[in-house]
Design a protein around this motif. Structure first.
Motif, PDB file in Angstrom:
ATOM      1  N   THR A   1       2.797  -5.796   6.001  1.00 18.26           N
ATOM      2  CA  THR A   1       2.478  -4.578   5.252  1.00 18.26           C
ATOM      3  C   THR A   1       3.748  -3.996   4.644  1.00 18.26           C
ATOM      4  OG1 THR A   1       0.680  -4.102   6.782  1.00 18.26           O
ATOM      5  CG2 THR A   1       1.410  -2.303   5.360  1.00 18.26           C
TER       6      THR A   1
ATOM      7  N   GLU B   1       5.000  -0.600   2.576  1.00 14.69           N
ATOM      8  CA  GLU B   1       4.659   0.763   2.179  1.00 14.69           C
ATOM      9  C   GLU B   1       5.910   1.466   1.678  1.00 14.69           C
ATOM     10  OE1 GLU B   1       2.951   2.643   5.530  1.00 14.69           O
ATOM     11  OE2 GLU B   1       1.014   1.629   5.361  1.00 14.69           O
TER      12      GLU B   1
ATOM     13  N   GLY C   1       0.813  -1.207   0.000  1.00 15.49           N
ATOM     14  CA  GLY C   1       0.000   0.000   0.000  1.00 15.49           C
ATOM     15  C   GLY C   1       0.846   1.256   0.000  1.00 15.49           C
ATOM     16  N   ASN C   2       0.215   2.404  -0.214  1.00 15.94           N
ATOM     17  CA  ASN C   2       0.882   3.715  -0.143  1.00 15.94           C
ATOM     18  C   ASN C   2       2.088   3.784  -1.096  1.00 15.94           C
ATOM     19  OD1 ASN C   2       1.364   6.315   0.679  1.00 15.94           O
ATOM     20  ND2 ASN C   2       2.588   5.715   2.451  1.00 15.94           N
TER      21      ASN C   2
END
Length: 708
Positions: A615, A617, A578-579
Motif C-alpha cells: 500500500t 499512501e 490510495g489517499n
C-alpha cells in the motif's frame, strides 16, 4: 635543635619568664574589681540584646514575607490567565506553529526560540494527538503574560504551566529536548502535586520545599497555584525563585554582633544559609546542581540540611515546631550562640537570627579587658624588648629557611606538574643563580618531553585512523564480493543447467520446453543485470556522477508509476495507491525520486508473501509530503533494523530472497539528495512501513499536466 630556635629559648628562660611572674602580682588586684563590674554588665546586656535580637528576627521575617507576597499575587494573576487561556480556542500564526516538532519518541516540543519566547514540552506519557496539540495552541497567548510578569518581578527566575497530562510550557525559552526526559510524568513532581486537591484543598497559592529544577535552574522554591476546569484539576502554574536569590537576601542582612540569619522550610530543612552558617554547621549551601543527565524525579536537599538531624539545633527546632518566637541558646562552631526565630507567613517558613554570645557581651567584656590591660601594660613594657628580640631571631631563622626551602618547593611543584602531563611550564625565578639555572634546565626538559609526547599521540592517532579506514574498506569489499558471489551463483547455475539440457536433449525437446528453458535463461540474465545495474548506480552515486535537479513533479503521477510494474507480478502481489491529496506536487528530481521510491516498493514486493498487498499512501504535512509504503511481508528483525540502510547489508531473513543489499541504501541516499527524510519501522512477521518525507512544490500540481 636549630641554632635560631636554641637562642630564642635561652632568652625566654633567663629574662622574659621571671619578669612575667613579678607582674602577675599586680594583675590580681585588678582582676577582683573588674570581675564584679563585668558580671553586672552581663546581666543588663543579656536582657537588652535578647529583646533586640527577637525584634530583628520579626522585622526581617516580615520583610521576606512582603517580598514573597508580591510573588504570590502575581501567581494568582497567572493562574487566572491560564484558566482563561485553556478554556479559549486559539490558532497561533504559522511562524509560531513551525517552532514545534513531534519527535519519533512521541515527545511534542519546541525546537527553536528566542529570549522573548517560551518553550513547550509534551513528554509523551500521554500520547500526543490533535486534542493535545490544540491545548498547546491555547497556551500560546500566555507568552506575553509570562514576559510581563518576569520583567515585573526580579525575584522570579522562570514561569511555567504544567497540565495533568504532562504538558509543560515554560518561560524563558531553553532547549527542553536536551534537559527533560521523554515520558516524564509531571504530576509526580512536588511542584505539581503540592497544589492538587489532596495537598491544597483551599486552592490557594502554596510554596514548595527546595528542590532541583528539571529545567536546569538549580535549587528552587516555587509559588504554585492550581487551575481547575469544570471536571478536574487541569493545570498547575508556578513561579520559580532560586535558592541563590534567597541566600543573597539573607547575606544582605546587616546584623549586629557579627550575627547571621538562616531560612528554615516547613519541614525543618535549611533553605538559605550564609557563609558564616556554613562554617558553624560544617556544610556547604547547595546553590547549584550538576546536570550529568536529565532529572527524572523529585530531588530535595540532603538530610543533613534538616534541623532534626542535628542535636545542636534541637532547641531551635522545638521553638519553630511550637510556633512561638523565643530566644534559645545553642552551641555551634565551638561557641555559644543566641538564636531568635520568627515565622514567615504564607510559605510557612521560619527566619532564625543567630549571634555569638561573646560578641553580644563585647562591651562588658571590653570594660573587663580594659582593667586587665592596665595591669598588663607594665609587664608589656618590660617584656617588649626581649619579646622583640626573640621575634627577630625567629623571623631571621624563618627568612633564611624560606630563602632556601621555597625555591626547592617551587621546583618540586614544577616537577610534579611535568610528571602529570603538564609539560609546558614557566621557569620560576628566585634571584639565586644556581637554583634559577636548575629551574630553567628542568623546564626545557619538560618542554622536550611534551613535544615528544605530542608527536607520539599524533602518530598513534594517524595509525589508528589508517587502520579504521582500511578495516572499513576491507569489510565493505568483502561484503560486496560475498553479495555478488551469492547473487551470481544461482542465475549462473540456472543458465548452465538450461544450456546442458538444450545440448543433450536438443532433438527431443518440444517447443514449449525450449521456450520455458529460454525464459529461465532470460530471467537469470535479468537478475545478473539488475545486480550489476544496482552496483553501477551505487558507484555513480558515490563518485558524484549523479546530480540532483529538483523541479515540481505531480504527486499522483509519481506514485501511480510505482504501481505499473506490479501488474504483471507472477507472485500475485498487488501494489495499491490510495489517499492521494488533490493537486499536490513535490519539488524533487523526478528520476532520482522515482528510483528511490521504486527501490522501496521493489523491496516491499520481494519480502511480501504470495498474494499480498503493498500500500502506498500520501499525506500533506506543513511544507512537506509524507509518503507511506506498507507491506505485509516477513518484516525486519530488531537487531537488523539499525543496519538495513547500510550498503550491501542483508538481514537474517533475506537469505532466500534475491538482492544485493543496496536498495534501501540507495533509497535513503537519493531521498536525502532531494532534501527529504526516510524512516523505517517494522514488526517481524507482520510487515514493514517505510515513511518518506519530500518537500512540497510552491505551485499547485493542479495546473501541471500529469503526463510523463
Amino acid at each position: 635543635m636549630p641554632l635560631a630556635n636554641w637562642l630564642s629559648a635561652s632568652y625566654l628562660r633567663t629574662a622574659v619568664i621571671p619578669l612575667c611572674l613579678i607582674e602577675l602580682g599586680f594583675l590580681a588586684s585588678y582582676w577582683v574589681t573588674g570581675n564584679f563590674t563585668y558580671q553586672r554588665n552581663v546581666e543588663t546586656v543579656n536582657r537588652v540584646s535578647e529583646k533586640y535580637l527577637g525584634d530583628i528576627a520579626t522585622r526581617e521575617a516580615m520583610t521576606i514575607q512582603a517580598t514573597l507576597g508580591s510573588v504570590e499575587g502575581l501567581t494568582r494573576v497567572f493562574a487566572m490567565e491560564t484558566g482563561r487561556a485553556l478554556a479559549t480556542p486559539h490558532v497561533p500564526p504559522l511562524a509560531e506553529q513551525h517552532r514545534y516538532r513531534l519527535a519519533p519518541n512521541g515527545v511534542f516540543h519546541t525546537v527553536s526560540g528566542t529570549a522573548q519566547d517560551s518553550a513547550s514540552f509534551y513528554s509523551g506519557v500521554v500520547p500526543v494527538g490533535p486534542a493535545q496539540i490544540d491545548k498547546v495552541w491555547r497556551t500560546v497567548p500566555l507568552d506575553p503574560v509570562m514576559q510581563h510578569i518576569k520583567h515585573a518581578s526580579p525575584l522570579v527566575r522562570q514561569l511555567y504551566v504544567n497540565t495533568w497530562d504532562s504538558y509543560n510550557r515554560i518561560f524563558p525559552y531553553f532547549d527542553v529536548q536536551g534537559q527533560y526526559a521523554p515520558r516524564m510524568n509531571i504530576p509526580s513532581y512536588n511542584f505539581y502535586y503540592e497544589a492538587d486537591a489532596r495537598h491544597n484543598p483551599q486552592r490557594k497559592v502554596v510554596w514548595t520545599d527546595a528542590y532541583v529544577d528539571p529545567a536546569g535552574g538549580g535549587w528552587m522554591v516555587s509559588a504554585i497555584a492550581p487551575v481547575y476546569g469544570p471536571q478536574r484539576l487541569e493545570a498547575v502554574v508556578g513561579m520559580d525563585v532560586t535558592v541563590g536569590t534567597i541566600v543573597d537576601r539573607i547575606l544582605a542582612l546587616d546584623l549586629p554582633w557579627q550575627g547571621y540569619a538562616m531560612l528554615i522550610g516547613r519541614d525543618g530543612t535549611i533553605l538559605a544559609l550564609p557563609r558564616a552558617g556554613e562554617r558553624d554547621l560544617g556544610v556547604r549551601e547547595l546553590k547549584d546542581h550538576a546536570y550529568a543527565e536529565a532529572i527524572r524525579s523529585d530531588t530535595f536537599k540532603p538530610g543533613h540540611f534538616n534541623l532534626a538531624s542535628r542535636d545542636a539545633l534541637e532547641p531551635i527546632a522545638r521553638a519553630i515546631a511550637a510556633r512561638r518566637s523565643q530566644i534559645v541558646r545553642v552551641r555551634l562552631g565551638g561557641r555559644e550562640m543566641l538564636a531568635a526565630n520568627a515565622r514567615v507567613a504564607g510559605p510557612g517558613w521560619s527566619l532564625v537570627v543567630l549571634a555569638p554570645a561573646a560578641n553580644i557581651l563585647a562591651d562588658a567584656t571590653s570594660l573587663r579587658d580594659l582593667l586587665r590591660d592596665v595591669g598588663l601594660a607594665m609587664l608589656a613594657i618590660l617584656l617588649v624588648f626581649y619579646v622583640g628580640f626573640f621575634l627577630f631571631l625567629i623571623w631571621r631563622a624563618r627568612a633564611m629557611s624560606r630563602r632556601v626551602a621555597e625555591p626547592l618547593r617551587a621546583i618540586e611543584t614544577v616537577m610534579e606538574r611535568i610528571g602529570t602531563g603538564e609539560y609546558d611550564q614557566a621557569a620560576p625565578r628566585f634571584g639565586v643563580a644556581e637554583i634559577d639555572t636548575v629551574a630553567e634546565r628542568l623546564v626545557e626538559m619538560g618542554g622536550k618531553l611534551g613535544e615528544a609526547h605530542r608527536r607520539l599521540l599524533g602518530q598513534e592517532a594517524e595509525v589508528r585512523r589508517a587502520l579504521d579506514n582500511e578495516r572499513h574498506v576491507t569489510t565493505g569489499q568483502r561484503r560486496f564480493i560475498n553479495v555478488l558471489s551469492h547473487e551470481f551463483r544461482t542465475p549462473l547455475t540456472v543458465i548452465d543447467s538450461c544450456g546442458q539440457i538444450l545440448r543433450r536433449r536438443a532433438g527431443r525437446l518440444t517447443e514449449e520446453t525450449t521456450i520455458e528453458r529460454s525464459e529461465m535463461i532470460r530471467r537469470s540474465a535479468a537478475r545478473i543485470d539488475d545486480v550489476m545495474k544496482s552496483a553501477l548506480q551505487l558507484v555513480q552515486l558515490e563518485e558524484g556522477e549523479i546530480a540532483c535537479q529538483p523541479a515540481p513533479v505531480p504527486l499522483g503521477l509519481l506514485l501511480r508509476e510505482l504501481a505499473r510494474p506490479a501488474q504483471a507480478d507472477p507472485r500475485g502481489i498487488a501494489v495499491v495507491v490510495g489517499n492521494l491529496p488533490n493537486g499536490a506536487a513535490v519539488l524533487v528530481d523526478r528520476i532520482l525520486a522515482r528510483s528511490a521510491l521504486a527501490a522501496i516498493v521493489d523491496n516491499a514486493r520481494k519480502y511480501s508473501h504470495d498474494g499480498g498487498t503493498v500500500t502506498i499512501e500520501a499525506q500533506l504535512d506543513d511544507a512537506a509530503c509524507r509518503i507511506t509504503i506498507r507491506d505485509q511481508g516477513v518484516g525486519i528483525a530488531p537487531e537488523d533494523l539499525p543496519h538495513v540502510r547500510d550498503r550491501f547489508f542483508r538481514g537474517v531473513n533475506s537469505t532466500a530472497i534475491p538482492g544485493a543489499g543496496t536498495g534501501l541504501y540507495l533509497a535513503a541516499t537519493l531521498v536525502e539528495a532531494n532534501a527529504g527524510q526516510l524512516a523505517i519501522a517494522s514488526t517481524p512477521g507482520q510487515g514493514t512501513t517505510v515513511t518518506v518525507m519530500l518537500p512540497l512544490a510552491a505551485e499547485s500540481a493542479g495546473d501541471m499536466p500529469e503526463a510523463a
